[in-house]
Design an enzyme around this catalytic site. Structure first.
Site, short mmCIF file in Angstrom:
data_model
loop_
_atom_site.label_atom_id
_atom_site.label_comp_id
_atom_site.label_asym_id
_atom_site.label_seq_id
_atom_site.Cartn_x
_atom_site.Cartn_y
_atom_site.Cartn_z
N LYS A 53 0.84 -1.21 0.00
CA LYS A 53 0.00 0.00 0.00
C LYS A 53 0.87 1.25 0.00
O LYS A 53 0.57 2.23 -0.68
CB LYS A 53 -0.94 -0.02 1.21
N GLN A 97 -5.35 -2.30 9.15
CA GLN A 97 -5.11 -3.60 8.53
C GLN A 97 -5.73 -4.70 9.39
O GLN A 97 -5.52 -4.75 10.59
CB GLN A 97 -3.60 -3.81 8.34
N ASP A 120 -11.68 1.62 3.14
CA ASP A 120 -11.94 0.19 2.97
C ASP A 120 -13.41 -0.08 2.61
O ASP A 120 -13.74 -1.16 2.14
CB ASP A 120 -11.66 -0.54 4.29
N1 GUN Z 1 -7.02 -7.72 5.37
C1 GUN Z 1 -7.22 -8.46 4.26
N2 GUN Z 1 -7.82 -7.73 3.30
C2 GUN Z 1 -8.00 -6.49 3.82
C3 GUN Z 1 -8.56 -5.28 3.31
O1 GUN Z 1 -9.03 -5.20 2.17
N3 GUN Z 1 -8.54 -4.23 4.17
C4 GUN Z 1 -8.05 -4.30 5.42
N4 GUN Z 1 -8.10 -3.22 6.17
N5 GUN Z 1 -7.52 -5.41 5.92
C5 GUN Z 1 -7.50 -6.48 5.12
#
Ligand code: GUN
Length: 286
Positions: A53, A97, A120
């Site tokens: 990211k 996350q 998200d």
């Molecule tokens: N963990 C696995 N996929 C994701 C996601 O798309 N967003 C977040 N915040 N955590 C994750």
């Protein structure tokens, strides 16, 4: 031979377009979008996602702050950090996350994020808006999947789509997006009887179950479109692999996504898009 959709190539093109757009923001708005990612603990998968990211943010010209906290952090301290970011006018996107350590209530944390900064699309207000077909921030993985299907020229309307997995992050929202594209959607899960019979009826098969090479050739119809959301370690080789046995399924599929280089890069690409959208909504509301 299937058409293999490269999420890596598609996301590179989309990121280049976004970079050109973001390059105009300094002059127009006085600053660029700012994404803040919170990483709790050191789960290798999560660390790798968070690094991806940050790298994508740099490519697009988005400011990225990653806050790293130990797995022992108290829920209250995490909520305090989120409250600070909510109040910070220079933060446009907040991403925590997942998964979080067991002693932290994930839903409570997600609900604590200001919904206008929820890049998200996991906040209850965004989820409700999605299911009521109202404008909202779409969750990144489902959004990326629909983009890939459309770019590959896959007609979704009227098709039988089968989703394996019913998670809040992928299975449920991708089912809704496919329904909104007028597919006839079946959601399957660990308690589904005769799963292979159901999946063999799929013209579009989306697999998000988190089990290495779970989908075998006998579960897939000739000519199906197969989207693999899984990111797993192959227990035999130790290499990254999807939820689909790619070598066995690819010859039967008309279109398929690889792992790595398929859905994963598109998820990050949509996160960049969501961050820009949150930024622009704020700027345009001024
Ligand atoms: N963990 C696995 N996929 C994701 C996601 O798309 N967003 C977040 N915040 N955590 C994750």
């Amino acid at each position: 031979m299937a058409n293999i959709i490269s999420g890596k190539e598609l996301s590179a093109r989309l990121k280049a377009d976004m970079a050109a757009e973001v390059a105009t923001f300094g002059a127009k708005y006085g600053r660029v979008p700012h994404l803040t990612v919170i990483l709790v603990g050191e789960d290798p998968g999560s660390v790798s996602y968070v690094t991806g990211k940050a790298k994508a943010s740099a490519e697009v010209g988005i400011r990225n702050t990653t806050i790293r906290k130990p797995a022992t952090i108290a829920e209250e301290e995490l909520l305090g950090i989120i409250a600070g970011l909510n109040a910070d006018p220079e933060v446009d996107g907040i991403l925590v996350q997942l998964p979080l350590p067991k002693h932290i209530d994930e839903q409570k944390v997600i609900a604590a994020i200001d919904e206008t900064k929820d890049v998200d699309g996991f906040h209850p207000l965004n989820v409700a808006a999605l299911w009521q077909k109202q404008p909202c921030t779409l969750p990144c993985t489902p959004k990326g999947i629909v983009k890939m299907l459309k770019t590959a020229g896959v007609e979704i309307a009227g098709k039988r789509a089968v989703v394996i997995g019913r998670s809040n992050i992928v299975g449920l929202p991708v089912s809704k997006l496919l329904l909104d594209e007028n597919a006839t959607v079946t959601v399957t899960h660990s308690r589904t009887r005769d799963l292979a019979e159901v999946t063999r009826g799929a013209e579009i098969l989306v697999v998000a179950i988190g089990r290495p090479k779970f989908v075998t050739a006998d579960m897939v119809a000739e000519g199906a479109v197969v989207i693999d959301v899984g990111v797993n370690r192959d227990p035999e080789t130790g290499k990254l692999c999807g939820d689909v046995d790619f070598a066995a399924v690819e010859p039967k599929a008309s279109v398929i996504t690889p792992v790595p280089g398929g859905v994963g890069p598109m998820t990050i690409c949509c996160l960049m898009e969501n961050t820009i959208e949150c930024f622009l909504r704020k700027m345009q509301a001024r």
